[in-house]
Design a protein around this motif. Sequence first.
Motif, PDB file in Angstrom:
ATOM      1  N   THR A 145       9.974  -3.974   0.678  1.00 20.84           N
ATOM      2  CA  THR A 145       9.282  -5.617   1.086  1.00 20.84           C
ATOM      3  C   THR A 145       8.705  -5.770   0.681  1.00 20.84           C
ATOM      4  O   THR A 145       8.198  -6.948   0.065  1.00 20.84           O
ATOM      5  CB  THR A 145       9.354  -5.391   2.562  1.00 20.84           C
ATOM      6  OG1 THR A 145      10.782  -4.511   3.486  1.00 20.84           O
ATOM      7  CG2 THR A 145       8.392  -6.277   3.059  1.00 20.84           C
ATOM      8  N   ILE A 146       6.993  -4.198   0.524  1.00 23.61           N
ATOM      9  CA  ILE A 146       5.976  -4.733  -0.525  1.00 23.61           C
ATOM     10  C   ILE A 146       6.151  -5.162  -1.897  1.00 23.61           C
ATOM     11  O   ILE A 146       5.204  -5.898  -2.452  1.00 23.61           O
ATOM     12  CB  ILE A 146       4.701  -3.797  -0.368  1.00 23.61           C
ATOM     13  CG1 ILE A 146       4.822  -3.401   1.354  1.00 23.61           C
ATOM     14  CG2 ILE A 146       3.798  -3.204  -1.169  1.00 23.61           C
ATOM     15  CD1 ILE A 146       4.321  -1.775   1.331  1.00 23.61           C
ATOM     16  N   ALA A 156      12.775   3.129   1.882  1.00 22.45           N
ATOM     17  CA  ALA A 156      12.934   2.664   0.427  1.00 22.45           C
ATOM     18  C   ALA A 156      13.103   0.609   0.848  1.00 22.45           C
ATOM     19  O   ALA A 156      12.558   0.534   0.599  1.00 22.45           O
ATOM     20  CB  ALA A 156      14.358   2.929   0.176  1.00 22.45           C
ATOM     21  N   SER A 157      13.052   0.733   2.124  1.00 26.88           N
ATOM     22  CA  SER A 157      13.164  -0.991   2.698  1.00 26.88           C
ATOM     23  C   SER A 157      11.183  -1.270   2.853  1.00 26.88           C
ATOM     24  O   SER A 157      11.505  -1.801   2.623  1.00 26.88           O
ATOM     25  CB  SER A 157      14.020  -1.373   3.943  1.00 26.88           C
ATOM     26  OG  SER A 157      13.376  -0.714   4.995  1.00 26.88           O
ATOM     27  N   ASP A 166       4.355  -1.625  -6.786  1.00 26.89           N
ATOM     28  CA  ASP A 166       4.985  -0.755  -6.433  1.00 26.89           C
ATOM     29  C   ASP A 166       4.662   0.279  -6.039  1.00 26.89           C
ATOM     30  O   ASP A 166       3.146   1.020  -6.877  1.00 26.89           O
ATOM     31  CB  ASP A 166       4.916   0.250  -7.698  1.00 26.89           C
ATOM     32  CG  ASP A 166       6.229   1.106  -7.993  1.00 26.89           C
ATOM     33  OD1 ASP A 166       6.897   1.862  -6.656  1.00 26.89           O
ATOM     34  OD2 ASP A 166       6.783   1.055  -9.125  1.00 26.89           O
ATOM     35  N   THR A 167       4.435   0.548  -4.203  1.00 30.61           N
ATOM     36  CA  THR A 167       4.348   2.019  -3.696  1.00 30.61           C
ATOM     37  C   THR A 167       5.069   3.449  -3.824  1.00 30.61           C
ATOM     38  O   THR A 167       4.745   3.978  -3.119  1.00 30.61           O
ATOM     39  CB  THR A 167       4.381   1.113  -2.007  1.00 30.61           C
ATOM     40  OG1 THR A 167       4.860   1.154  -1.371  1.00 30.61           O
ATOM     41  CG2 THR A 167       2.994   0.282  -1.829  1.00 30.61           C
ATOM     42  N   THR A 168       5.917   3.494  -4.465  1.00 30.63           N
ATOM     43  CA  THR A 168       6.093   4.050  -4.350  1.00 30.63           C
ATOM     44  C   THR A 168       6.162   5.894  -4.537  1.00 30.63           C
ATOM     45  O   THR A 168       6.830   6.793  -3.816  1.00 30.63           O
ATOM     46  CB  THR A 168       8.176   4.161  -5.368  1.00 30.63           C
ATOM     47  OG1 THR A 168       7.542   3.567  -6.833  1.00 30.63           O
ATOM     48  CG2 THR A 168       8.733   3.056  -5.366  1.00 30.63           C
ATOM     49  N   SER A 169       4.937   5.505  -5.022  1.00 31.05           N
ATOM     50  CA  SER A 169       4.338   7.323  -5.561  1.00 31.05           C
ATOM     51  C   SER A 169       4.032   7.257  -3.791  1.00 31.05           C
ATOM     52  O   SER A 169       3.278   8.567  -3.905  1.00 31.05           O
ATOM     53  CB  SER A 169       2.837   7.036  -5.898  1.00 31.05           C
ATOM     54  OG  SER A 169       2.540   6.098  -5.608  1.00 31.05           O
ATOM     55  N   LEU A 170       3.895   6.519  -2.827  1.00 31.87           N
ATOM     56  CA  LEU A 170       3.085   7.445  -2.300  1.00 31.87           C
ATOM     57  C   LEU A 170       4.473   8.183  -0.823  1.00 31.87           C
ATOM     58  O   LEU A 170       5.775   7.261  -0.627  1.00 31.87           O
ATOM     59  CB  LEU A 170       3.037   6.083  -1.157  1.00 31.87           C
ATOM     60  CG  LEU A 170       1.684   5.705  -1.651  1.00 31.87           C
ATOM     61  CD1 LEU A 170       0.863   4.391  -0.976  1.00 31.87           C
ATOM     62  CD2 LEU A 170       0.833   6.502  -1.458  1.00 31.87           C
ATOM     63  N   GLU A 171       4.410   8.664   0.374  1.00 36.49           N
ATOM     64  CA  GLU A 171       5.454   9.066   1.241  1.00 36.49           C
ATOM     65  C   GLU A 171       5.427   8.192   2.351  1.00 36.49           C
ATOM     66  O   GLU A 171       4.271   8.616   3.501  1.00 36.49           O
ATOM     67  CB  GLU A 171       5.689  10.087   1.060  1.00 36.49           C
ATOM     68  CG  GLU A 171       7.288  10.869   2.370  1.00 36.49           C
ATOM     69  CD  GLU A 171       6.962  12.384   2.773  1.00 36.49           C
ATOM     70  OE1 GLU A 171       6.586  13.013   1.756  1.00 36.49           O
ATOM     71  OE2 GLU A 171       7.735  12.744   3.371  1.00 36.49           O
ATOM     72  N   PHE A 172       5.688   7.468   2.727  1.00 33.42           N
ATOM     73  CA  PHE A 172       5.338   6.636   3.652  1.00 33.42           C
ATOM     74  C   PHE A 172       6.055   7.588   5.268  1.00 33.42           C
ATOM     75  O   PHE A 172       4.895   7.473   6.582  1.00 33.42           O
ATOM     76  CB  PHE A 172       5.450   5.254   4.460  1.00 33.42           C
ATOM     77  CG  PHE A 172       5.002   4.553   3.767  1.00 33.42           C
ATOM     78  CD1 PHE A 172       3.774   4.049   2.886  1.00 33.42           C
ATOM     79  CD2 PHE A 172       6.304   3.426   2.518  1.00 33.42           C
ATOM     80  CE1 PHE A 172       3.047   3.537   2.141  1.00 33.42           C
ATOM     81  CE2 PHE A 172       5.663   2.289   1.832  1.00 33.42           C
ATOM     82  CZ  PHE A 172       4.016   2.566   1.181  1.00 33.42           C
TER      83      PHE A 172
END
Length: 170
Positions: A110-111, A105-106, A118-124
């Motif tokens: 940050t991005i 989440a962090s 919004d990069t939440t569609s990616l799982e890092f």
Amino acid sequence: MSQFPQDQFDDILSANTQFADSFQHSELTGTARKGLAIITCMDSRISPLAVVGMQAGDAKILRNAGARVTDDVLRTLVLASYLLGVNRVLVMPHTDCRMAIADEASIHATIQDQFGVDTTSLEFRTVSNQREALTEDVARIRSYPLLQKGVSVAGAIYNVSTGKLEPVDC
Ligand SMILES: [Zn+2]
């Protein structure tokens, strides 16, 4: 038609000219001469071959953020184990890894904050406990049914401050 971005890659091309001038690996094949595959992080402090005293032709190197065992890593290991001479796999995350310092989440936050994306569609695939994640990743390879039988799998953490590898019981 887009052009080759010469300005940004000039140093790379000129370095390659020198490299090719003294190139000595023409005789190598795509088979891993020492039978090794290393899965490690994209971290720029890590020179995987140098860490284990190897050179071009010796090992397969698979890299991603955090040295995680993803579906694509497994796909690659299947090919490497049947077709390219790999019979041992070292999963090698490292100390001071960005993926182990912050949670999912962090990093998204940050991005979002710094770049407005919004990069939440990616799982890092961040890790909260590096040893636990390493144990899971090693187990994932060992239990993968499509991998060539008899492949030996180990986990070790690379210390970016000392250059030392710490074997981990996985
Ligand atoms: Zn890392």
